[in-house]
Scaffold this active site. Sequence first.
Site, PDB file in Angstrom:
ATOM      1  N   HIS A  19     -53.116   0.936  -0.039  1.00 45.75           N
ATOM      2  CA  HIS A  19     -52.016  -0.547   0.586  1.00 45.75           C
ATOM      3  C   HIS A  19     -51.215   1.078   0.453  1.00 45.75           C
ATOM      4  O   HIS A  19     -50.248   1.123  -0.355  1.00 45.75           O
ATOM      5  CB  HIS A  19     -51.764  -1.874  -0.256  1.00 45.75           C
ATOM      6  CG  HIS A  19     -52.096  -2.187  -0.401  1.00 45.75           C
ATOM      7  ND1 HIS A  19     -52.697  -3.234   0.991  1.00 45.75           N
ATOM      8  CD2 HIS A  19     -53.734  -2.677  -0.970  1.00 45.75           C
ATOM      9  CE1 HIS A  19     -54.118  -4.056   0.478  1.00 45.75           C
ATOM     10  NE2 HIS A  19     -54.425  -3.724  -1.210  1.00 45.75           N
ATOM     11  N   GLU A 200     -61.316 -10.915  -5.138  1.00 51.02           N
ATOM     12  CA  GLU A 200     -61.079 -10.345  -6.722  1.00 51.02           C
ATOM     13  C   GLU A 200     -60.672 -11.451  -7.324  1.00 51.02           C
ATOM     14  O   GLU A 200     -60.829 -11.812  -8.611  1.00 51.02           O
ATOM     15  CB  GLU A 200     -60.046  -9.357  -5.437  1.00 51.02           C
ATOM     16  CG  GLU A 200     -58.582  -9.088  -6.777  1.00 51.02           C
ATOM     17  CD  GLU A 200     -57.565  -8.562  -5.736  1.00 51.02           C
ATOM     18  OE1 GLU A 200     -57.242  -9.239  -4.810  1.00 51.02           O
ATOM     19  OE2 GLU A 200     -56.338  -7.367  -6.359  1.00 51.02           O
ATOM     20  N   ASP A 278     -55.676   0.937  -4.417  1.00 48.60           N
ATOM     21  CA  ASP A 278     -55.374  -0.624  -4.696  1.00 48.60           C
ATOM     22  C   ASP A 278     -53.775   0.313  -4.429  1.00 48.60           C
ATOM     23  O   ASP A 278     -53.439  -0.100  -3.392  1.00 48.60           O
ATOM     24  CB  ASP A 278     -55.749  -1.444  -5.699  1.00 48.60           C
ATOM     25  CG  ASP A 278     -55.405  -2.518  -4.830  1.00 48.60           C
ATOM     26  OD1 ASP A 278     -55.110  -2.894  -4.296  1.00 48.60           O
ATOM     27  OD2 ASP A 278     -55.428  -3.679  -5.716  1.00 48.60           O
ATOM     28  N   ASP A 279     -53.424   0.152  -5.401  1.00 50.08           N
ATOM     29  CA  ASP A 279     -51.403  -0.165  -5.272  1.00 50.08           C
ATOM     30  C   ASP A 279     -51.160   1.168  -6.407  1.00 50.08           C
ATOM     31  O   ASP A 279     -50.438   0.598  -7.301  1.00 50.08           O
ATOM     32  CB  ASP A 279     -50.463  -1.247  -5.752  1.00 50.08           C
ATOM     33  CG  ASP A 279     -50.910  -2.832  -4.161  1.00 50.08           C
ATOM     34  OD1 ASP A 279     -51.039  -1.931  -3.162  1.00 50.08           O
ATOM     35  OD2 ASP A 279     -52.332  -3.668  -4.871  1.00 50.08           O
TER      36      ASP A 279
HETATM   37  N1  ADE Z   1     -52.458  -6.745  -1.123  1.00 47.78           N
HETATM   38  C1  ADE Z   1     -51.418  -5.102  -2.030  1.00 47.78           C
HETATM   39  N2  ADE Z   1     -52.853  -5.094  -2.907  1.00 47.78           N
HETATM   40  C2  ADE Z   1     -53.208  -5.899  -2.988  1.00 47.78           C
HETATM   41  C3  ADE Z   1     -54.597  -6.955  -3.930  1.00 47.78           C
HETATM   42  N3  ADE Z   1     -55.208  -6.301  -4.714  1.00 47.78           N
HETATM   43  N4  ADE Z   1     -55.476  -7.992  -3.470  1.00 47.78           N
HETATM   44  C4  ADE Z   1     -54.614  -9.077  -2.327  1.00 47.78           C
HETATM   45  N5  ADE Z   1     -53.556  -8.349  -1.222  1.00 47.78           N
HETATM   46  C5  ADE Z   1     -53.160  -7.201  -1.851  1.00 47.78           C
HETATM   47 ZN    ZN Z   2     -55.763  -4.349  -2.106  1.00 45.14          ZN
END
Ligand code: ADE
Ligand code: ZN
Length: 336
Positions: A19, A200, A278-279
């Site tokens: 993201h 998740e 992911d982040d």
């Molecule tokens: N937005 C950013 N990272 C996320 C994640 N791991 N799961 C859901 N939404 C997200």
């Molecule tokens: Zn994600």
Amino acid sequence: MTDIASFVAVLPKAELHVHVEGTLEPELAFALAERNGVELPYASVEEMRAAYHFSNLQDFLDVYYAGASVLLERRDFHDLTWAYLERAHADNVRHAEIFFDPQTHTARGVPFGAVVEGIRAALDEARARFGLTSRLILCFLRHLDEAAAFETLEAAMPYREHIAGVGLDSAERGNPPRKFARVFRRAREAGFVPVAHAGEEGPAAYVREALDVLRVTRIDHGNNALDDPRLVAELVARQVPLTVCPLSNLRLRVVDDLASHPLRRMLEQDLLVTVNSDDPAYFGGYVNANYVAVAEALGLGAAELLRLARNSFEAAWLDAGDRGKLIDELAAAAGA
Ligand code: ADE
Ligand code: ZN
């Protein structure tokens, strides 16, 4: 560098689950806050980073949406994306498929065009300077309603050529894929490739729904699919890619520790699994750090790491020629 880290470093790879808002490092957040006259709820970069302790997905999302408040101008989105692309290039990422959350920004009055044009400019530069190719994926925030998602899809239409796919992210539990069935149908008709976060924190049933109702071609995360053997058999038979994010799973307590991460089981069952960050600014590591951490915890060797990198190209939205070239480069790098 450990042996595993130096092996991972030389492998060309694709990143398919990142993201752009989740690549905002505290240093850049403070610089943008100052440039834009925005207040952050932290006294310093160190205090901001120290606040990154999460008990679950929602805990993280609260911090992540607050961080995004510093992003206001086209150049902010450019600078954010460029910072990620430099890190990705350093990790030997050759192709990136990048999520963005337009509703996080349009809700604060930022024009949709400023978001896409800023990101796009950085993606074009990365292609020119590094040969790093990319695709952009618009994510709908699933905690918001269907009408808001439709509005966002409409806003995206003038930028259609710049956006390859649509996804679904944010708080999973209580927001099943079927909530967005009609939006995804419209998006598919407009030519966007559909993907969705599923499994998740949500159950295997959400993965099933993402496949059957949203007709997604790839599942983001997918961990809980393993609870349903029939679903796993279908994912394997159809080779539906899963974009797995080990350090995210650890930091959001989807797994208790990396030694119990399902990645090895996923590989053993022949799922088309990939490793992603992911982040990364929030979870303590970019893509190579994810490969290394999970390999060390699960005892993955060279063959498995190579398979994961190869899967990243198999699962990417590349044309056959580019895919073949990247897979040949991967084989050469691994053999060297
Ligand atoms: N937005 C950013 N990272 C996320 C994640 N791991 N799961 C859901 N939404 C997200
Ligand atoms: Zn994600």
